[in-house]
Write a protein that holds these residues in place. Structure first.
Motif, short mmCIF file in Angstrom:
data_model
loop_
_atom_site.label_atom_id
_atom_site.label_comp_id
_atom_site.label_asym_id
_atom_site.label_seq_id
_atom_site.Cartn_x
_atom_site.Cartn_y
_atom_site.Cartn_z
N THR A 160 -3.35 -0.52 0.95
CA THR A 160 -4.29 0.01 1.95
C THR A 160 -4.65 -1.05 3.01
OG1 THR A 160 -6.21 -0.58 0.61
CG2 THR A 160 -5.26 1.61 0.25
N GLU A 161 -5.52 -0.62 3.90
CA GLU A 161 -5.88 -1.40 5.09
C GLU A 161 -6.35 -2.82 4.78
OE1 GLU A 161 -8.75 0.73 7.40
OE2 GLU A 161 -8.24 -0.41 9.21
N ASP A 162 -7.00 -3.01 3.65
CA ASP A 162 -7.52 -4.35 3.34
C ASP A 162 -6.43 -5.41 3.32
OD1 ASP A 162 -10.18 -3.76 3.21
OD2 ASP A 162 -10.24 -3.51 1.04
N CYS A 163 -5.21 -5.00 3.03
CA CYS A 163 -4.09 -5.97 2.98
C CYS A 163 -3.79 -6.57 4.34
CB CYS A 163 -2.85 -5.30 2.41
SG CYS A 163 -1.42 -6.38 2.23
N ILE A 164 -4.06 -5.83 5.40
CA ILE A 164 -3.70 -6.29 6.75
C ILE A 164 -4.37 -7.64 7.05
CG2 ILE A 164 -3.88 -5.77 9.22
CD1 ILE A 164 -3.75 -2.76 8.44
N LYS A 165 -3.56 -8.59 7.44
CA LYS A 165 -3.96 -9.96 7.78
C LYS A 165 -4.47 -10.78 6.60
CE LYS A 165 -4.57 -9.73 12.76
NZ LYS A 165 -3.53 -10.74 13.03
N CYS A 166 -4.47 -10.22 5.40
CA CYS A 166 -4.78 -11.00 4.20
C CYS A 166 -3.48 -11.32 3.46
CB CYS A 166 -5.76 -10.24 3.30
SG CYS A 166 -7.43 -10.19 4.00
N LYS A 167 -2.71 -10.28 3.13
CA LYS A 167 -1.32 -10.46 2.69
C LYS A 167 -1.17 -11.61 1.68
CE LYS A 167 3.20 -10.62 5.06
NZ LYS A 167 3.84 -10.98 6.35
N TYR A 168 -1.90 -11.49 0.57
CA TYR A 168 -1.88 -12.57 -0.43
C TYR A 168 -0.58 -12.61 -1.24
CZ TYR A 168 -6.72 -13.64 0.66
OH TYR A 168 -7.86 -14.03 1.31
N THR A 169 0.07 -11.49 -1.36
CA THR A 169 1.39 -11.33 -2.03
C THR A 169 1.40 -11.62 -3.54
OG1 THR A 169 2.44 -13.51 -1.57
CG2 THR A 169 2.60 -11.83 0.15
N ASP A 170 0.23 -11.76 -4.17
CA ASP A 170 0.21 -11.88 -5.64
C ASP A 170 0.82 -10.64 -6.30
OD1 ASP A 170 -2.28 -14.11 -6.32
OD2 ASP A 170 -2.21 -13.19 -4.35
N CYS A 171 0.74 -9.53 -5.60
CA CYS A 171 1.23 -8.26 -6.14
C CYS A 171 2.74 -8.27 -6.36
CB CYS A 171 0.86 -7.13 -5.19
SG CYS A 171 1.35 -7.44 -3.46
N VAL A 172 3.45 -9.05 -5.59
CA VAL A 172 4.91 -8.95 -5.57
C VAL A 172 5.54 -9.36 -6.90
CG1 VAL A 172 7.00 -9.82 -4.47
CG2 VAL A 172 4.98 -9.34 -3.08
N ASP A 173 5.08 -10.47 -7.46
CA ASP A 173 5.78 -11.03 -8.62
C ASP A 173 5.69 -10.17 -9.87
OD1 ASP A 173 6.81 -13.18 -7.29
OD2 ASP A 173 5.24 -14.58 -7.89
#
Ligand code: SF4
Ligand code: F3S
Length: 106
Positions: A5-18
């Motif tokens: 969702t929108e909260d990811c925009i410009k935060c993009k921490y990418t912990d989710c990916v792994d």
């Protein structure tokens, strides 16, 4: 299907990916999105996001329903992200800022 969702925009921490077992995160300039055709609904990514930006689509707040289509459309355009990368230097300043959708560069 799970939705970024929108909260990811410009935060993009990418912990989710792994933690994703099927590599369904795709990277754009300001956020990640989930490919709904690849997501197996495991929910592993949800607690990994430090700002709780990922939702099961059935639990999406009304003002985030537009992100179902955004994830579907942009995951077809953006490349798969293979692993965690450093967040933007100013990521913390963007946490919780409203109306970040205007910065969603396609
Ligand atoms: Fe990947 Fe599971 Fe999250 Fe879907 S719910 S994006 S399969 S980690
Ligand atoms: Fe975005 Fe959270 Fe992943 S900020 S990149 S959904 S860890």
């Amino acid at each position: 299907t799970f939705v970024v969702t929108e909260d990811c925009i410009k935060c993009k921490y990418t912990d989710c990916v792994d933690v994703c077992p099927v590599e369904c995160f795709h990277e754009g300039p300001e956020m990640l999105v989930i490919d709904p055709e690849e997501c197996i609904d495991c929910a592993l990514c949800v607690p990994e996001c430090p700002i709780d930006a990922i939702f099961d689509e059935v639990d999406l707040p009304d003002d985030q329903l537009k992100f179902i289509k955004i994830n579907a459309d942009l995951s077809a355009e953006w490349p798969v992200i293979e692993g965690m990368i450093p967040a933007p230097e100013d990521a913390e300043e963007w946490e919780g800022v409203p109306d970040k959708i205007q910065y969603l560069a396609e």
